[in-house]
Design a protein around this motif. Sequence first.
Motif, PDB file in Angstrom:
ATOM      1  N   ASN A 177       0.862  -1.179   0.000  1.00 34.74           N
ATOM      2  CA  ASN A 177       0.000   0.000   0.000  1.00 34.74           C
ATOM      3  C   ASN A 177       0.895   1.224   0.000  1.00 34.74           C
ATOM      4  O   ASN A 177       1.899   1.268   0.721  1.00 34.74           O
ATOM      5  CB  ASN A 177      -0.877   0.019   1.249  1.00 34.74           C
ATOM      6  N   TYR A 178       0.542   2.217  -0.800  1.00 33.34           N
ATOM      7  CA  TYR A 178       1.325   3.445  -0.863  1.00 33.34           C
ATOM      8  C   TYR A 178       0.726   4.487   0.059  1.00 33.34           C
ATOM      9  O   TYR A 178      -0.430   4.873  -0.095  1.00 33.34           O
ATOM     10  CB  TYR A 178       1.424   3.962  -2.300  1.00 33.34           C
ATOM     11  N   MET A 179       1.539   4.937   0.998  1.00 27.86           N
ATOM     12  CA  MET A 179       1.131   5.982   1.925  1.00 27.86           C
ATOM     13  C   MET A 179       1.213   7.335   1.196  1.00 27.86           C
ATOM     14  O   MET A 179       1.819   7.428   0.129  1.00 27.86           O
ATOM     15  CB  MET A 179       2.067   5.974   3.127  1.00 27.86           C
ATOM     16  N   PRO A 180       0.616   8.393   1.779  1.00 23.73           N
ATOM     17  CA  PRO A 180       0.570   9.679   1.064  1.00 23.73           C
ATOM     18  C   PRO A 180       1.933  10.141   0.538  1.00 23.73           C
ATOM     19  O   PRO A 180       2.040  10.608  -0.600  1.00 23.73           O
ATOM     20  CB  PRO A 180       0.013  10.635   2.130  1.00 23.73           C
ATOM     21  N   LEU A 228       2.937   7.987  -2.476  1.00 23.73           N
ATOM     22  CA  LEU A 228       2.057   8.228  -3.614  1.00 23.73           C
ATOM     23  C   LEU A 228       2.415   9.540  -4.310  1.00 23.73           C
ATOM     24  O   LEU A 228       2.351   9.650  -5.535  1.00 23.73           O
ATOM     25  CB  LEU A 228       0.598   8.248  -3.141  1.00 23.73           C
ATOM     26  N   LEU A 259       5.243   8.789  -6.608  1.00 27.96           N
ATOM     27  CA  LEU A 259       4.747   8.024  -7.753  1.00 27.96           C
ATOM     28  C   LEU A 259       4.069   8.944  -8.763  1.00 27.96           C
ATOM     29  O   LEU A 259       4.284   8.836  -9.965  1.00 27.96           O
ATOM     30  CB  LEU A 259       3.723   6.985  -7.289  1.00 27.96           C
ATOM     31  N   LYS A 260       3.254   9.860  -8.259  1.00 28.01           N
ATOM     32  CA  LYS A 260       2.511  10.748  -9.160  1.00 28.01           C
ATOM     33  C   LYS A 260       3.457  11.689  -9.895  1.00 28.01           C
ATOM     34  O   LYS A 260       3.217  12.040 -11.055  1.00 28.01           O
ATOM     35  CB  LYS A 260       1.451  11.543  -8.391  1.00 28.01           C
ATOM     36  N   ARG A 291       4.176  10.827 -18.389  1.00 31.92           N
ATOM     37  CA  ARG A 291       3.021  11.267 -19.189  1.00 31.92           C
ATOM     38  C   ARG A 291       3.420  12.399 -20.140  1.00 31.92           C
ATOM     39  O   ARG A 291       3.088  12.372 -21.321  1.00 31.92           O
ATOM     40  CB  ARG A 291       1.926  11.707 -18.222  1.00 31.92           C
ATOM     41  N   ILE A 330       3.084  -0.778 -10.589  1.00 30.45           N
ATOM     42  CA  ILE A 330       2.552   0.177 -11.566  1.00 30.45           C
ATOM     43  C   ILE A 330       3.515   0.251 -12.740  1.00 30.45           C
ATOM     44  O   ILE A 330       4.726   0.366 -12.557  1.00 30.45           O
ATOM     45  CB  ILE A 330       2.350   1.555 -10.932  1.00 30.45           C
TER      46      ILE A 330
END
Lengths: 570, 570
Positions: free
Chosen positions: B41-44, B47, B50-51, B58, B156
């Motif tokens: 699980n990715y914690m804040p 994450l 990652l974003k 992208r 991912i």
Amino acid sequence: MKMSNMLVSTLREVPAEAEIDSHKLMLRAGMMRKMASGIYNYMPLGLKVLKKIEDVVREEMDNAGAQEFLASAMIPAELWKESGRWDAYGAEMFRLKDRNERDFCLGPTHEEVFTDIARNEIKSYKQLPVNLYQIQTKYRDERRPRFGVMRSREFIMKDAYSFDKDEAGLDISYNKMNKAYVNIFNRCGLDAKCVEADSGAIGGSNSAEFMVKSEVGEDDIVFCSSCDYAANIEKAAPTPELAEVEELKALNKIETPNTRTIEELIKFFNTTEKKFAKTLIFNADGKIVAVMVRGDREVNETKVANALGGVTNLEMADNESVAKATGAQVGFAGPIGIKVEALLVDVEVAKMYNFIVGANETGYHIENVNYGRDFEGTVGDFRNITEGEKCPHCGGTITISRGTEVGHIFKLGTKYSVSMNANFIDENGGQKPFIMGCYGIGITRTMASIIEQHHDENGIVWPLSVAPYQVAVVIVNIKDEAQVKVATELYESLRKRGIDVILDDRNERAGVKFKDADLMGIPMRITVGKKITENQVEFKLRNSEDIDVINIDDVYNTVKKQFDEAGLYI
Amino acid sequence: MKMSNMLVSTLREVPAEAEIDSHKLMLRAGMMRKMASGIYNYMPLGLKVLKKIEDVVREEMDNAGAQEFLASAMIPAELWKESGRWDAYGAEMFRLKDRNERDFCLGPTHEEVFTDIARNEIKSYKQLPVNLYQIQTKYRDERRPRFGVMRSREFIMKDAYSFDKDEAGLDISYNKMNKAYVNIFNRCGLDAKCVEADSGAIGGSNSAEFMVKSEVGEDDIVFCSSCDYAANIEKAAPTPELAEVEELKALNKIETPNTRTIEELIKFFNTTEKKFAKTLIFNADGKIVAVMVRGDREVNETKVANALGGVTNLEMADNESVAKATGAQVGFAGPIGIKVEALLVDVEVAKMYNFIVGANETGYHIENVNYGRDFEGTVGDFRNITEGEKCPHCGGTITISRGTEVGHIFKLGTKYSVSMNANFIDENGGQKPFIMGCYGIGITRTMASIIEQHHDENGIVWPLSVAPYQVAVVIVNIKDEAQVKVATELYESLRKRGIDVILDDRNERAGVKFKDADLMGIPMRITVGKKITENQVEFKLRNSEDIDVINIDDVYNTVKKQFDEAGLYI
């Protein structure tokens, strides 16, 4: 984006698989494609809308103080066994085993996971409140996937879980989410009504659903025509209709051959439905129970399940169980002498006089039955409200519409924290279970619902806030170099200013291009044609028939005005 | 974000489950938590990183003309049966059934899905080229998940699939992706080397991997110490070492009791490894084959599998098969008279003189064997290159390092389009299969690899481009109202300028706050302490020991300078 470089997948024909407008239009505009029953792939155009909705949700969640998290979609069975839901969830849960034969599911929801996170990471009341959310793919093996992403088996959901030290804290967290949800749906241009919902088996003291009216919705929503009252029919509490007072008459058993239905009985007794009390027999997680409502009323199974302390499976009892409970064939059940584990009596029945019930003997009914004198049970609200009844808040008239749930907020209380032993240390050094809330929004369903509310015969009419592209620049004749040059310059200048703009530079007739832009629902269209010799282009809004001829130098300001009017910043 | 509102989950202890630095630090900094073996699980905080990586990916994909798509993670078995991979994929694929007993898998990769999309959506060469990508969760049931997200079972990935009308088009698409990948890893601050890779069983003419050096990597990467040459050892083609020319001598069978290993034989014959040719027997998808390499060389199984036309499972043959092929016990195999379906001879062996091989008779070897005169087979490159050999490009010296793959680009050609009948109409009105490429980046593995390359004994040292927060404003003493006021104003003013800033307003000692900021790897730290009376704060970079005392009014410019130096726009 230049459309010559884009995979444009618009369809002229209405696909046979689609029943409702949003499903048809998502296929026709090339936003998604079906991969398997209830499982969809999102094409570039559809994904852009999803991301815009997600961004709105993310902003409002962040503003409300929630923190984004990302849990795995694959969840070990152990967590679900702790909460007791591994067995309770049934066929709707996708289950699988890994190479070592360990059980996993694909999460239909994530209460267990977030409760586990909280018990591991939050030690003290000082760290509370915490609200964690994620935007993530959920899996539910629906018995009957239908209507595209409106009822699919894989879908994107925003789910949030709040942890508070007490009920007062939960109230604050819950109200923040309520407000955030109102903002989210407003910003998405979706008319979603917040309605009282049942919190039932999940427990807790409060629950509200955000519903959109829809003929194919799965819920009946109760509205008042005078005040703001709105509730899911599962929850709506009717005002009992009081029968005229009569003197109690003596019980009278009557032979009623060939009268199994209410219609046959009305005829036989030459009276109205309101003089009868139906006794329905249910199997409630294996226990046989009976529920009485007036002859013209419908049993509300949610209320029954709640009254029985949170039943998971409530269904009509089979004939054998009915025979065992009543000693008679189906159609002759009544409260007197019935053998059931619970007899629930709707308050309206308890207040009737001299009514007719089955005799628990094949071919017989009893008349002049009165609650209290002839039988007793648990009295409560066990029926559906009906159209035309009085609003429980203001006395106005009730109307009922079908609706689809796009959001649900829930006070969970300690249901999961107690069963999973998720505690924190409180001000006095003692262990206390977290007071939890959970809050969901169906992102993919929200997209479909927006289309349901915003379309016409030519296609989608996206609100500017979630449109995949905000402006389409259409070149009428790509063989006219001057048109190409002007259009490309306009496209580039709008793009550089942060506008999502699409340039239709395909070698197609203008009519085809207009049709595609309309189908895709692009809010503004700028048509670059012959008028460029006079330094002019056409400006048209998707939601209007008017075409304005404007000066090329005014394009940006004309576009910006639309953003300003929509309250959007560019 | 204010840290008083944030779920801070830093750990002082090194978790026992972690073996490598990135895994330890991702747990210690509170970026992720394990839910099950290889599932996180990715914690804040995690994450957010990652974003940021996803956004870089992208942008570069969009710039290269690719279009974002989102396919379901759950894929019906039918598509995999069409390509033939449903049976071939083996235990690494997570499989499940729906309520109607239909087979699905959780996609380990998506070639089939995108080939299916292309054959449905792309009709004509006029629509080509198309490159579709997604950033999505993949599932592979690794036998031995290890090293956190470096080798996990859920991860991912960015995967892209290009469709062209001809090989020349594929070359362009492939080169665009190659360039985009270089940009992506550069922007993420990751030193990833593009190395030649094997395209092997997947077919096609070209393939390159982006590798980062790592002691726990799964691949051996070959580098030249003089030129730019770099290749996966699976692919690297060695220059054969030529033996001195000798006159051919007569064959001589010799009894060699108790000599099964090369070491025993060297002693027995009193010569060197280079005088022997090993004959190894394999089971290749059920066929028994033999491979010969010089006594001191290792067989390269990838090259063998390719030479046999794309073998899925290549493993050493069992004793029974060896006995059947050689008529002898294990240890006496040789090329003369061997009964196998193929005999592959490394080119080095074919060029040796008077060498020693097994006699296919227990207890015997044959000396003075010569290729061509005494046996024949398929001659080619079937061995691993070794450290110290000559670079095949420049003649420099080869070194070998362990590496981890973070990206892979592939020319697939028509492998999937032919098997799945995915065609378009070409210029002449005929049907032609799409010429495909596929391109992957492990997003979660990239995150871990960045940490491997950017950390010290105090924690992570994020490159500015992917840092979860770019600036930490630390209040030394939260009881000093003036400090709180200045820090909060600084925090707000940086935030309003688009900087990801965190305000450490927790009631903790300054030392604890510094340790947390260092562990989390925040690139810039602004410490608000007693010096505010002189209008000053401290400025420190995470990757430097220096502490600058700067004027409060200079904070923004000092921060902006770091962005400018990193080539980032704020």
